[in-house]
Design an enzyme around this catalytic site. Sequence first.
Site, mmCIF file in Angstrom:
data_model
loop_
_atom_site.group_PDB
_atom_site.id
_atom_site.type_symbol
_atom_site.label_atom_id
_atom_site.label_comp_id
_atom_site.label_asym_id
_atom_site.label_seq_id
_atom_site.Cartn_x
_atom_site.Cartn_y
_atom_site.Cartn_z
ATOM 1 N N HIS A 312 0.589 -1.070 -0.020
ATOM 2 C CA HIS A 312 -0.145 0.205 -0.367
ATOM 3 C C HIS A 312 0.921 1.176 0.247
ATOM 4 O O HIS A 312 2.263 1.012 0.622
ATOM 5 C CB HIS A 312 -1.129 0.012 0.708
ATOM 6 C CG HIS A 312 -1.956 0.686 1.133
ATOM 7 N ND1 HIS A 312 -1.977 2.013 1.167
ATOM 8 C CD2 HIS A 312 -3.714 1.152 0.932
ATOM 9 C CE1 HIS A 312 -3.504 2.968 1.153
ATOM 10 N NE2 HIS A 312 -4.145 2.445 0.529
ATOM 11 N N ASP A 369 -7.962 -5.101 -0.278
ATOM 12 C CA ASP A 369 -8.779 -6.635 -0.692
ATOM 13 C C ASP A 369 -7.532 -7.684 -1.118
ATOM 14 O O ASP A 369 -8.736 -8.633 -1.767
ATOM 15 C CB ASP A 369 -7.911 -5.967 -2.525
ATOM 16 C CG ASP A 369 -8.241 -4.550 -3.230
ATOM 17 O OD1 ASP A 369 -9.837 -4.275 -3.199
ATOM 18 O OD2 ASP A 369 -7.660 -3.457 -3.461
HETATM 19 N N1 ACO Z 1 4.585 -7.482 -4.561
HETATM 20 C C1 ACO Z 1 5.354 -7.416 -4.599
HETATM 21 N N2 ACO Z 1 6.146 -6.027 -4.864
HETATM 22 C C2 ACO Z 1 5.742 -5.069 -3.849
HETATM 23 C C3 ACO Z 1 4.260 -5.747 -3.654
HETATM 24 C C4 ACO Z 1 3.374 -6.768 -3.731
HETATM 25 N N3 ACO Z 1 2.566 -6.430 -4.100
HETATM 26 N N4 ACO Z 1 4.240 -3.891 -3.845
HETATM 27 C C5 ACO Z 1 5.283 -3.624 -3.819
HETATM 28 N N5 ACO Z 1 6.228 -4.471 -4.167
HETATM 29 C C6 ACO Z 1 7.819 -3.712 -3.674
HETATM 30 C C7 ACO Z 1 7.928 -3.320 -5.665
HETATM 31 O O1 ACO Z 1 8.024 -3.795 -6.376
HETATM 32 C C8 ACO Z 1 8.837 -1.372 -4.570
HETATM 33 O O2 ACO Z 1 10.000 -2.716 -4.781
HETATM 34 P P1 ACO Z 1 11.867 -2.301 -4.784
HETATM 35 O O3 ACO Z 1 12.051 -1.272 -4.060
HETATM 36 O O4 ACO Z 1 12.690 -3.758 -4.483
HETATM 37 O O5 ACO Z 1 11.723 -1.272 -6.504
HETATM 38 C C9 ACO Z 1 8.895 -1.808 -3.257
HETATM 39 O O6 ACO Z 1 7.943 -2.918 -3.099
HETATM 40 C C10 ACO Z 1 7.837 -0.240 -3.355
HETATM 41 O O7 ACO Z 1 6.483 -0.453 -3.566
HETATM 42 P P2 ACO Z 1 5.988 0.797 -4.856
HETATM 43 O O8 ACO Z 1 5.283 0.500 -6.019
HETATM 44 O O9 ACO Z 1 7.387 1.717 -5.578
HETATM 45 O O10 ACO Z 1 4.711 1.050 -3.661
HETATM 46 P P3 ACO Z 1 3.725 2.575 -4.256
HETATM 47 O O11 ACO Z 1 3.273 2.785 -2.934
HETATM 48 O O12 ACO Z 1 3.581 2.727 -5.572
HETATM 49 O O13 ACO Z 1 2.914 1.054 -4.707
HETATM 50 C C11 ACO Z 1 0.869 -0.628 -4.780
HETATM 51 C C12 ACO Z 1 1.765 0.617 -3.883
HETATM 52 C C13 ACO Z 1 0.324 -0.303 -6.224
HETATM 53 C C14 ACO Z 1 -0.323 -0.693 -3.808
HETATM 54 C C15 ACO Z 1 1.993 -1.731 -4.468
HETATM 55 O O14 ACO Z 1 2.096 -2.032 -3.675
HETATM 56 C C16 ACO Z 1 0.804 -2.794 -5.360
HETATM 57 O O15 ACO Z 1 1.306 -2.522 -6.497
HETATM 58 N N6 ACO Z 1 0.343 -4.051 -4.748
HETATM 59 C C17 ACO Z 1 -0.617 -4.873 -6.125
HETATM 60 C C18 ACO Z 1 -1.388 -4.620 -6.235
HETATM 61 C C19 ACO Z 1 -2.752 -4.001 -5.216
HETATM 62 O O16 ACO Z 1 -3.085 -5.079 -3.810
HETATM 63 N N7 ACO Z 1 -3.071 -2.424 -5.145
HETATM 64 C C20 ACO Z 1 -4.146 -2.835 -4.069
HETATM 65 C C21 ACO Z 1 -4.052 -1.164 -3.063
HETATM 66 S S1 ACO Z 1 -5.545 -1.073 -1.986
HETATM 67 C C22 ACO Z 1 -5.892 -0.033 -2.452
HETATM 68 O O17 ACO Z 1 -6.055 0.541 -3.639
HETATM 69 C C23 ACO Z 1 -7.890 -0.689 -3.251
#
Ligand code: ACO
Length: 429
Positions: A312, A369
Amino acid sequence: MGALKLHERKELQVAELTVADTRITLPIFYGTEGEKALDISKLRSETGFVTLDPAYMNTASCTSEITYLDGENGILRYRGYPIEQVAEKACFLEVSYLLLHGELPTAVQFEAFRSELRDHATISPFCQNMIRSFPTHAHPMGALAAITAALSAENAAYLAQDLPQSQRQEVTAQLMQQLKSVAAYFYRHMNGLTFVESNPRLDYCEDFLTMLFGACPTAEAVRALNVLLILHADHEQNCSTSTVRLVGSSKANPYATISAGISALWGPLHGGANQAVIEMLEAIRKEGGGVKKFIEKAKSKKDAFVLMGFGHRVYKNFDPRAVIIKKACDDVLEKLHVHDPLLDIAKALEAEALQDSYFIERKLYPNVDFYSGIIYKALGIPVTMFTVLFALGRLPGWLAQWQEMLTASGMKIGRPRQIYVGSGKRDWK
Ligand code: ACO
């Protein structure tokens, strides 16, 4: 090149910033819970600099009185009320009233609110025909966004540029009532079933489930849906809410504005994740062989796969909604006597991820979710409807934020800047 000197004592409330030999004073803005922000609105006019903050990682786009969120400590409050208490004690319409009006309703106010909704119980022939005109395989989120925008066609009174408060309240009640019916009707259409009219004398969730399935739902199903909708009702400046505020700031009409929010929500990184989680769990189940392989895929930078329902932008400890939903999931499945192997897989995935240094270091936890889809599934709701349910839950939040944005003092159209990095001037040959 710059230096920032912060005077954090509240009575000073300024920071001094020196950028390229220009020294300016930036007001510090304090939130109710001690959040602090630098007011940089004069930065460009006084120094020539703008701030660069892709994806708004560090930008507060507004002040708001609606929802408080502390991602470091897993705190979420609606109008000051902790989400745990709201989920336990309230019904969805009470929460909607709270978000929209700022206070819990008295009995008289609540009845008046329900009566406002009742005024919009009928779905027009135009709207019914529009639902029927969609192919039955169409994704219901596309239909919901389109039909919401199309409601503008027969509600000219609400298209005026500056709606008075009374009309904003009316259109809010209309959207709350009618999108529930549109969602249920579309489900019936997808399944070749006749529409079941709303009975707005029923509780919101009972009415919706009756419209969906054409039969009186169990108290357990009503309770489960109520909790899910409450947990989704607002979440401050997330992607879809920011979209609602941005689109609404152009004075676009409420139908176009909410339709834009629905479209933003559909994305799998946002509300669409609830559908993507179930699809991921199904894929793991079909493949067999446990969850480890998928954990490795999620960690690999060569693989685009991420754990859906994990991570998140703001929560870096735990998502308090996920904690409530996980417990509700166990309760609901037990009471409905459902054994879903996807729940076992989800729990195994969570357990594996939470002891893996990749997820620990990046502070990745289950989000709202991760478990919600398993409850929807147990209620008999098909996967493509999950994000529609999220949209119905989020609707009062969008509408509250839209109204707050329109009535904020000094309200202006939202318009970020950019830093151009393209080609320099060149002549057309
Ligand atoms: N699985 C694996 N790796 C992840 C995940 C995940 N679900 N989420 C984040 N990471 C990693 C990224 O690759 C990144 O790694 P790095 O530092 O080595 O590059 C690090 O964790 C930071 O992640 P970001 O993508 O920079 O985090 P951001 O805040 O931009 O994204 C998000 C948040 C979009 C929710 C992301 O965690 C994601 O894609 N999750 C899966 C989709 C999801 O469940 N979305 C629902 C969110 S809740 C809502 O909106 C209702």
